[in-house]
Motif scaffolding. Structure first.
Motif, PDB file in Angstrom:
ATOM      1  N   ARG A  22       0.837  -1.200   0.000  1.00  0.00           N
ATOM      2  CA  ARG A  22       0.000   0.000   0.000  1.00  0.00           C
ATOM      3  C   ARG A  22       0.875   1.254   0.000  1.00  0.00           C
ATOM      4  NH1 ARG A  22      -3.284  -0.738   4.582  1.00  0.00           N
ATOM      5  NH2 ARG A  22      -4.283  -2.350   3.370  1.00  0.00           N
ATOM      6  N   GLU A  23       1.930   1.247   0.831  1.00  0.00           N
ATOM      7  CA  GLU A  23       2.826   2.406   0.876  1.00  0.00           C
ATOM      8  C   GLU A  23       3.533   2.599  -0.467  1.00  0.00           C
ATOM      9  OE1 GLU A  23       6.554   4.222   3.457  1.00  0.00           O
ATOM     10  OE2 GLU A  23       5.607   2.383   4.154  1.00  0.00           O
ATOM     11  N   HIS A  24       3.934   1.501  -1.104  1.00  0.00           N
ATOM     12  CA  HIS A  24       4.591   1.552  -2.415  1.00  0.00           C
ATOM     13  C   HIS A  24       3.647   2.173  -3.447  1.00  0.00           C
ATOM     14  CE1 HIS A  24       6.143  -0.104  -6.256  1.00  0.00           C
ATOM     15  NE2 HIS A  24       7.324   0.028  -5.677  1.00  0.00           N
ATOM     16  N   ARG A  25       2.397   1.729  -3.423  1.00  0.00           N
ATOM     17  CA  ARG A  25       1.382   2.241  -4.355  1.00  0.00           C
ATOM     18  C   ARG A  25       1.135   3.739  -4.106  1.00  0.00           C
ATOM     19  NH1 ARG A  25      -1.623  -2.055  -3.781  1.00  0.00           N
ATOM     20  NH2 ARG A  25      -2.715  -1.236  -1.989  1.00  0.00           N
ATOM     21  N   ASP A  26       1.052   4.124  -2.835  1.00  0.00           N
ATOM     22  CA  ASP A  26       0.832   5.537  -2.492  1.00  0.00           C
ATOM     23  C   ASP A  26       1.990   6.403  -2.980  1.00  0.00           C
ATOM     24  OD1 ASP A  26      -1.541   4.824  -1.301  1.00  0.00           O
ATOM     25  OD2 ASP A  26      -0.794   4.989   0.757  1.00  0.00           O
ATOM     26  N   LEU A  27       3.217   5.916  -2.794  1.00  0.00           N
ATOM     27  CA  LEU A  27       4.382   6.660  -3.265  1.00  0.00           C
ATOM     28  C   LEU A  27       4.356   6.799  -4.781  1.00  0.00           C
ATOM     29  CD1 LEU A  27       7.486   5.487  -1.206  1.00  0.00           C
ATOM     30  CD2 LEU A  27       6.647   7.801  -1.477  1.00  0.00           C
ATOM     31  N   ASP A  28       3.989   5.735  -5.453  1.00  0.00           N
ATOM     32  CA  ASP A  28       3.900   5.747  -6.911  1.00  0.00           C
ATOM     33  C   ASP A  28       2.922   6.831  -7.369  1.00  0.00           C
ATOM     34  OD1 ASP A  28       4.837   4.633  -9.301  1.00  0.00           O
ATOM     35  OD2 ASP A  28       3.082   3.335  -9.498  1.00  0.00           O
ATOM     36  N   ARG A  47      14.398  11.350  -3.364  1.00  0.00           N
ATOM     37  CA  ARG A  47      14.123  10.701  -2.071  1.00  0.00           C
ATOM     38  C   ARG A  47      12.914   9.787  -2.160  1.00  0.00           C
ATOM     39  NH1 ARG A  47      15.143  15.884   1.869  1.00  0.00           N
ATOM     40  NH2 ARG A  47      17.394  15.639   2.014  1.00  0.00           N
ATOM     41  N   LEU A  48      11.858  10.254  -2.831  1.00  0.00           N
ATOM     42  CA  LEU A  48      10.655   9.434  -2.975  1.00  0.00           C
ATOM     43  C   LEU A  48      10.950   8.167  -3.783  1.00  0.00           C
ATOM     44  CD1 LEU A  48       7.897  12.126  -3.644  1.00  0.00           C
ATOM     45  CD2 LEU A  48       8.287  10.825  -1.550  1.00  0.00           C
ATOM     46  N   LYS A  49      11.695   8.322  -4.856  1.00  0.00           N
ATOM     47  CA  LYS A  49      12.022   7.162  -5.694  1.00  0.00           C
ATOM     48  C   LYS A  49      12.921   6.178  -4.950  1.00  0.00           C
ATOM     49  CE  LYS A  49      11.241   9.211 -10.211  1.00  0.00           C
ATOM     50  NZ  LYS A  49      11.805   9.551 -11.512  1.00  0.00           N
ATOM     51  N   LYS A  50      13.836   6.699  -4.144  1.00  0.00           N
ATOM     52  CA  LYS A  50      14.719   5.833  -3.355  1.00  0.00           C
ATOM     53  C   LYS A  50      13.905   5.050  -2.322  1.00  0.00           C
ATOM     54  CE  LYS A  50      19.060   5.895  -0.851  1.00  0.00           C
ATOM     55  NZ  LYS A  50      20.199   6.707  -0.414  1.00  0.00           N
ATOM     56  N   ARG A  51      12.956   5.732  -1.664  1.00  0.00           N
ATOM     57  CA  ARG A  51      12.083   5.077  -0.682  1.00  0.00           C
ATOM     58  C   ARG A  51      11.245   3.997  -1.373  1.00  0.00           C
ATOM     59  NH1 ARG A  51      10.974   2.864   3.864  1.00  0.00           N
ATOM     60  NH2 ARG A  51       8.833   3.016   4.512  1.00  0.00           N
ATOM     61  N   LYS A  52      10.735   4.308  -2.556  1.00  0.00           N
ATOM     62  CA  LYS A  52       9.914   3.361  -3.314  1.00  0.00           C
ATOM     63  C   LYS A  52      10.733   2.115  -3.669  1.00  0.00           C
ATOM     64  CE  LYS A  52       7.340   3.030  -7.546  1.00  0.00           C
ATOM     65  NZ  LYS A  52       7.185   3.602  -8.850  1.00  0.00           N
ATOM     66  N   LEU A  53      11.988   2.313  -4.053  1.00  0.00           N
ATOM     67  CA  LEU A  53      12.862   1.190  -4.377  1.00  0.00           C
ATOM     68  C   LEU A  53      13.153   0.340  -3.140  1.00  0.00           C
ATOM     69  CD1 LEU A  53      14.420  -0.139  -6.671  1.00  0.00           C
ATOM     70  CD2 LEU A  53      16.330   1.375  -6.161  1.00  0.00           C
ATOM     71  N   MET A  54      13.356   0.989  -1.998  1.00  0.00           N
ATOM     72  CA  MET A  54      13.569   0.256  -0.747  1.00  0.00           C
ATOM     73  C   MET A  54      12.361  -0.612  -0.410  1.00  0.00           C
ATOM     74  SD  MET A  54      15.507   2.540   2.201  1.00  0.00           S
ATOM     75  CE  MET A  54      13.983   2.592   3.090  1.00  0.00           C
ATOM     76  N   LEU A  55      11.176  -0.032  -0.595  1.00  0.00           N
ATOM     77  CA  LEU A  55       9.948  -0.787  -0.334  1.00  0.00           C
ATOM     78  C   LEU A  55       9.841  -1.987  -1.265  1.00  0.00           C
ATOM     79  CD1 LEU A  55       7.429   2.155   0.138  1.00  0.00           C
ATOM     80  CD2 LEU A  55       8.180   0.554   1.900  1.00  0.00           C
ATOM     81  N   LYS A  56      10.190  -1.774  -2.526  1.00  0.00           N
ATOM     82  CA  LYS A  56      10.130  -2.866  -3.505  1.00  0.00           C
ATOM     83  C   LYS A  56      11.038  -4.014  -3.082  1.00  0.00           C
ATOM     84  CE  LYS A  56      10.689  -3.792  -8.411  1.00  0.00           C
ATOM     85  NZ  LYS A  56      11.110  -3.254  -9.702  1.00  0.00           N
ATOM     86  N   ASP A  57      12.233  -3.678  -2.586  1.00  0.00           N
ATOM     87  CA  ASP A  57      13.168  -4.706  -2.114  1.00  0.00           C
ATOM     88  C   ASP A  57      12.612  -5.449  -0.896  1.00  0.00           C
ATOM     89  OD1 ASP A  57      14.951  -4.032  -4.118  1.00  0.00           O
ATOM     90  OD2 ASP A  57      16.237  -2.816  -2.810  1.00  0.00           O
ATOM     91  N   GLN A  58      12.003  -4.723   0.037  1.00  0.00           N
ATOM     92  CA  GLN A  58      11.417  -5.355   1.222  1.00  0.00           C
ATOM     93  C   GLN A  58      10.267  -6.275   0.817  1.00  0.00           C
ATOM     94  OE1 GLN A  58      10.521  -1.729   3.471  1.00  0.00           O
ATOM     95  NE2 GLN A  58      11.932  -2.433   5.056  1.00  0.00           N
ATOM     96  N   ILE A  59       9.448  -5.822  -0.123  1.00  0.00           N
ATOM     97  CA  ILE A  59       8.322  -6.633  -0.607  1.00  0.00           C
ATOM     98  C   ILE A  59       8.849  -7.924  -1.229  1.00  0.00           C
ATOM     99  CG2 ILE A  59       6.520  -6.732  -2.398  1.00  0.00           C
ATOM    100  CD1 ILE A  59       6.084  -3.666  -1.811  1.00  0.00           C
TER     101      ILE A  59
END
Length: 72
Positions: A22-28, A47-59
């Protein structure tokens, strides 16, 4: 008084996975909105794109843990 049932490890991972997705989708959506309006500064976007990439890795890590290895 009934005590709440504790979640097992897999259930905890599934809940965490949904929160991360959900957080990844919201950032997108936020990134897309900023790009459409042209209101984004480069540092914020980075920063937003870096956070989104981190989330993708965690997912991906959680999905790997939840998906059993299939030996062919």
């Amino acid at each position: 008084m009934n005590a709440p049932k504790e979640l097992n490890h897999e259930e905890v991972l599934r809940v965490k996975l949904e929160v991360l997705r959900r957080e990844h989708r919201d950032l997108d959506e936020a990134i897309a909105a900023m790009q459409e309006r042209g209101t984004s500064d480069a540092l914020t976007m980075k920063r937003l794109k870096k956070r989104k990439l981190m989330l993708k890795d965690q997912i991906a890590r959680i999905e790997d843990e939840l998906t059993p290895d299939i030996i062919a």
